[in-house]
Design an enzyme around this catalytic site. Structure first.
Site, PDB file in Angstrom:
ATOM      1  N   CYS A  45      10.969   4.012   7.865  1.00  0.00           N
ATOM      2  CA  CYS A  45      11.958   2.606   8.235  1.00  0.00           C
ATOM      3  C   CYS A  45      10.699   1.100   8.349  1.00  0.00           C
ATOM      4  O   CYS A  45      12.383   0.568   7.920  1.00  0.00           O
ATOM      5  CB  CYS A  45      12.290   3.347  10.084  1.00  0.00           C
ATOM      6  SG  CYS A  45      11.114   3.175  10.856  1.00  0.00           S
ATOM      7  N   HIS A  94      -4.476  -0.975   0.218  1.00  0.00           N
ATOM      8  CA  HIS A  94      -3.233  -0.936   0.851  1.00  0.00           C
ATOM      9  C   HIS A  94      -2.828   0.718   1.523  1.00  0.00           C
ATOM     10  O   HIS A  94      -3.046   0.907   2.639  1.00  0.00           O
ATOM     11  CB  HIS A  94      -2.212  -0.952  -0.704  1.00  0.00           C
ATOM     12  CG  HIS A  94      -0.960  -1.324   0.221  1.00  0.00           C
ATOM     13  ND1 HIS A  94      -0.945  -1.911   1.325  1.00  0.00           N
ATOM     14  CD2 HIS A  94       0.103  -0.496  -0.150  1.00  0.00           C
ATOM     15  CE1 HIS A  94       0.906  -1.538   1.785  1.00  0.00           C
ATOM     16  NE2 HIS A  94       1.312  -0.296   0.935  1.00  0.00           N
TER      17      HIS A  94
END
Length: 185
Positions: A45, A94
């Site tokens: 999400c 990342h």
């Protein structure tokens, strides 16, 4: 390459969510692109990210961008472009930060580890993860586990809802005998 809550509103992120049941199909689509050698998709999400090993950086980036453009339909096609692109070591850093919960809306959020595992599992099952992404994801998952076990990261609120409860307790005190109304999606 991808989008995240850091710089993309939820109404746009919602357009990019790829349900678990569709990840395999999406990975096969990426694998058919001529410059993509390996691929994995992390779709939650708060983020949709494509991790890829490409034979040509510029061509591979264009192919991944076209994947994003075709993923969902939105009137504003500019909104469908990924809003961050990373290369080489920055990709590894990342993914390590994502798996560790450092890139989460709530610092240390625990659900992201299972989502990273799921992304890796889908890539393995579809055959789109090779030796480079395989090692990258294994190292990222190991990093995430170490961060949670060797730091106090796992002892904090690990979701937006638990952070909201902690904040309510700080402001109101005991929540015993309190009624709650939640408004939102």
């Amino acid at each position: 390459m991808g989008i995240s809550y850091h710089n993309c509103p939820i109404f746009v992120r919602e357009k990019f969510v790829i349900p678990d049941s569709c990840i395999g199909h999406a990975l096969h689509g990426l694998a058919r692109m001529p410059h993509i050698i390996e691929a994995s998709i992390l779709s939650t999400c708060n983020r949709t990210e494509v991790y890829a090993v490409v034979s040509d950086v510029q061509a591979g980036m264009k192919e991944i961008e076209s994947f994003f453009l075709s993923a969902q339909s939105v009137n504003d096609h500019e909104a469908l472009k990924p809003n961050f692109r990373l290369l080489r070591d920055d990709v590894a850093l990342h993914l390590f930060r994502v798996a560790s919960g450092l890139e989460s809306m709530v610092l240390g959020e625990g659900q992201i580890m299972s989502q990273v595992k799921s992304a890796f599992k889908h890539a393995l099952e579809t055959g789109t993860a090779g030796p480079i992404l395989g090692q990258l994801f294994q190292l990222a998952l190991t990093c995430g586990k170490r961060v949670r076990s060797e730091t106090s990261m796992g002892k904090r609120a690990v979701s937006v809802s638990s952070a909201a409860v902690e904040l309510a307790k700080e402001i109101i005190g005991s929540l015993k005998d309190k009624a709650t109304l939640i408004v939102g999606a």
